[in-house]
Design a protein around this motif. Structure first.
Motif, mmCIF file in Angstrom:
data_model
loop_
_atom_site.group_PDB
_atom_site.id
_atom_site.type_symbol
_atom_site.label_atom_id
_atom_site.label_comp_id
_atom_site.label_asym_id
_atom_site.label_seq_id
_atom_site.Cartn_x
_atom_site.Cartn_y
_atom_site.Cartn_z
ATOM 1 N N PRO A 194 32.301 41.303 21.599
ATOM 2 C CA PRO A 194 32.741 40.799 22.902
ATOM 3 C C PRO A 194 34.246 40.995 23.061
ATOM 4 O O PRO A 194 34.999 40.940 22.091
ATOM 5 N N ALA A 195 34.685 41.204 24.304
ATOM 6 C CA ALA A 195 36.103 41.458 24.569
ATOM 7 C C ALA A 195 36.588 40.622 25.748
ATOM 8 O O ALA A 195 35.875 40.453 26.746
ATOM 9 N N ALA A 196 37.813 40.119 25.627
ATOM 10 C CA ALA A 196 38.400 39.284 26.677
ATOM 11 C C ALA A 196 38.518 40.032 27.999
ATOM 12 O O ALA A 196 38.423 39.428 29.076
ATOM 13 N N ALA A 197 38.713 41.355 27.953
ATOM 14 C CA ALA A 197 38.838 42.132 29.188
ATOM 15 C C ALA A 197 37.584 42.012 30.047
ATOM 16 O O ALA A 197 37.660 41.888 31.278
ATOM 17 N N ASP A 198 36.413 42.054 29.415
ATOM 18 C CA ASP A 198 35.154 41.920 30.157
ATOM 19 C C ASP A 198 34.942 40.477 30.609
ATOM 20 O O ASP A 198 34.405 40.225 31.689
ATOM 21 N N MET A 199 35.365 39.536 29.778
ATOM 22 C CA MET A 199 35.259 38.129 30.167
ATOM 23 C C MET A 199 36.122 37.832 31.388
ATOM 24 O O MET A 199 35.738 37.026 32.255
ATOM 25 N N ALA A 200 37.276 38.479 31.479
ATOM 26 C CA ALA A 200 38.167 38.257 32.616
ATOM 27 C C ALA A 200 37.498 38.674 33.925
ATOM 28 O O ALA A 200 37.667 38.013 34.966
ATOM 29 N N VAL A 201 36.726 39.759 33.889
ATOM 30 C CA VAL A 201 36.023 40.221 35.091
ATOM 31 C C VAL A 201 34.997 39.183 35.539
ATOM 32 O O VAL A 201 34.912 38.825 36.723
ATOM 33 N N LEU A 202 34.205 38.682 34.585
ATOM 34 C CA LEU A 202 33.190 37.674 34.912
ATOM 35 C C LEU A 202 33.847 36.376 35.370
ATOM 36 O O LEU A 202 33.346 35.694 36.276
ATOM 37 N N ALA A 203 34.969 36.018 34.755
ATOM 38 C CA ALA A 203 35.677 34.802 35.154
ATOM 39 C C ALA A 203 36.251 34.945 36.559
ATOM 40 O O ALA A 203 36.245 33.983 37.350
ATOM 41 N N ALA A 204 36.761 36.132 36.898
ATOM 42 C CA ALA A 204 37.288 36.354 38.248
ATOM 43 C C ALA A 204 36.176 36.242 39.289
ATOM 44 O O ALA A 204 36.392 35.705 40.386
ATOM 45 N N ASP A 205 34.979 36.731 38.947
ATOM 46 C CA ASP A 205 33.829 36.568 39.850
ATOM 47 C C ASP A 205 33.541 35.086 40.083
ATOM 48 O O ASP A 205 33.303 34.647 41.212
ATOM 49 N N ALA A 206 33.534 34.324 38.985
ATOM 50 C CA ALA A 206 33.267 32.885 39.081
ATOM 51 C C ALA A 206 34.355 32.193 39.906
ATOM 52 O O ALA A 206 34.060 31.335 40.753
ATOM 53 N N PHE A 207 35.594 32.579 39.685
ATOM 54 C CA PHE A 207 36.708 31.970 40.421
ATOM 55 C C PHE A 207 36.582 32.262 41.908
ATOM 56 O O PHE A 207 36.739 31.366 42.750
ATOM 57 N N ASP A 208 36.274 33.506 42.251
ATOM 58 C CA ASP A 208 36.122 33.873 43.664
ATOM 59 C C ASP A 208 34.975 33.114 44.324
ATOM 60 O O ASP A 208 35.022 32.823 45.522
ATOM 61 N N ALA A 209 33.942 32.802 43.533
ATOM 62 C CA ALA A 209 32.781 32.082 44.069
ATOM 63 C C ALA A 209 32.977 30.574 44.067
ATOM 64 O O ALA A 209 32.096 29.829 44.505
ATOM 65 N N GLY A 210 34.122 30.112 43.561
ATOM 66 C CA GLY A 210 34.377 28.675 43.484
ATOM 67 C C GLY A 210 33.663 27.989 42.353
ATOM 68 O O GLY A 210 33.573 26.762 42.306
ATOM 69 N N ASP A 211 33.162 28.785 41.396
ATOM 70 C CA ASP A 211 32.433 28.225 40.258
ATOM 71 C C ASP A 211 33.417 27.938 39.127
ATOM 72 O O ASP A 211 33.491 28.659 38.129
ATOM 73 N N ILE A 212 34.192 26.877 39.294
ATOM 74 C CA ILE A 212 35.243 26.534 38.338
ATOM 75 C C ILE A 212 35.054 25.095 37.872
ATOM 76 O O ILE A 212 34.347 24.312 38.512
ATOM 77 N N GLN A 213 35.687 24.762 36.746
ATOM 78 C CA GLN A 213 35.549 23.429 36.175
ATOM 79 C C GLN A 213 36.896 22.911 35.696
ATOM 80 O O GLN A 213 37.833 23.689 35.443
ATOM 81 N N CYS A 214 36.968 21.598 35.539
ATOM 82 C CA CYS A 214 38.134 20.995 34.912
ATOM 83 C C CYS A 214 38.101 21.322 33.423
ATOM 84 O O CYS A 214 37.021 21.482 32.846
ATOM 85 N N PRO A 215 39.252 21.412 32.784
ATOM 86 C CA PRO A 215 39.288 21.797 31.364
ATOM 87 C C PRO A 215 38.409 20.946 30.465
ATOM 88 O O PRO A 215 37.772 21.467 29.544
ATOM 89 N N HIS A 216 38.323 19.636 30.717
ATOM 90 C CA HIS A 216 37.556 18.780 29.818
ATOM 91 C C HIS A 216 36.050 18.932 29.993
ATOM 92 O O HIS A 216 35.272 18.432 29.174
#
Length: 233
Positions: A194-216
């Protein structure tokens, strides 16, 4: 524009990436290195490097992402601790990304594979596994992520006739896998992580969709219960 910092320490590899998404285009700066047992020493310098190269201050980030698992118990804890610390300190959301999904996305982005069976070596004669189909350029799960002995692997129901590609260290346990799984794989690559570069793409998709969480609210996904107790056994 969105700026996402991603990190991963779930396997023998350690990686960090900074993704800048603007008008649908992604620019990624990343570091990736095979560093068994050196994640604690390597991860923070990698993060500093990608931020410096991008000319981005941590305070400018929109979200922080990390590989939530499954994977190495110790590595997941390292990445989770760093990611949660940064997200808390910056007051930014934290996004946990599946290591198995990131592995599948990497297989598609770099090789255009469309049916991917990802498996990571879980030790103790087990693998972490999941199967994916690429739809609209993203991996969609065809089975739930699971930890199981390699001899119990099987293709998702109704999908055993596709041209499957196996990705990940779990396929090094090839000799223990069922004959029908071996026969159904057109290609098997064990030397990918697994690589952080690919995770960043999936995370950006989640962020754009509003699928975010508080750190805890974001926790590592181990799949295996009582990891430390089982290892002690």
């Amino acid at each position: 524009m969105s700026l996402i910092l991603a990190m991963d320490a779930s396997s023998s590899a350690c990686s960090a990436a900074l993704l800048r998404r603007q008008n649908g285009d992604d620019e990624i700066i990343s570091r990736f290195e095979l560093t068994p047992r050196e994640h604690t020493r390597k991860l923070m310098p990698m993060i500093d490097e990608v931020l410096a190269e991008a000319g981005v201050k941590a305070s400018e980030l929109d979200a922080v992402c990390y590989g939530r698992g499954p994977g190495s118990f110790t590595g997941l804890r390292i990445a989770a601790g760093v990611a949660q610390g940064l997200a808390y300190g910056l007051g930014r959301p934290l996004i946990g990304v599946s290591t198995l999904q990131a592995l599948a996305l990497g297989g598609f982005l770099r090789h255009q594979y469309r049916y991917l069976f990802t498996a990571l070596d879980a030790r103790m004669n087990e693998v972490y596994a999941a199967a994916w189909h690429i739809r609209e350029n993203r991996p969609v799960a065809l089975m739930e992520e699971a930890v199981l002995p390699p001899e119990r692997l099987k293709f998702p129901k109704g999908h055993d006739d596709h041209d499957w590609v196996g990705l990940g260290s779990g396929w090094s346990l090839w000799d223990a896998m069922p004959a029908e799984v071996q026969a159904g794989l057109g290609l098997c690559l064990t030397d990918v992580d697994p690589a952080a570069a690919d995770m960043a793409v999936l995370a950006a998709d989640a962020f754009d969709a509003g699928d975010i969480q508080c750190p805890h609210d974001v926790q590592p996904v181990y799949l295996r219960d009582q990891v430390a107790w089982k290892k002690a056994r």
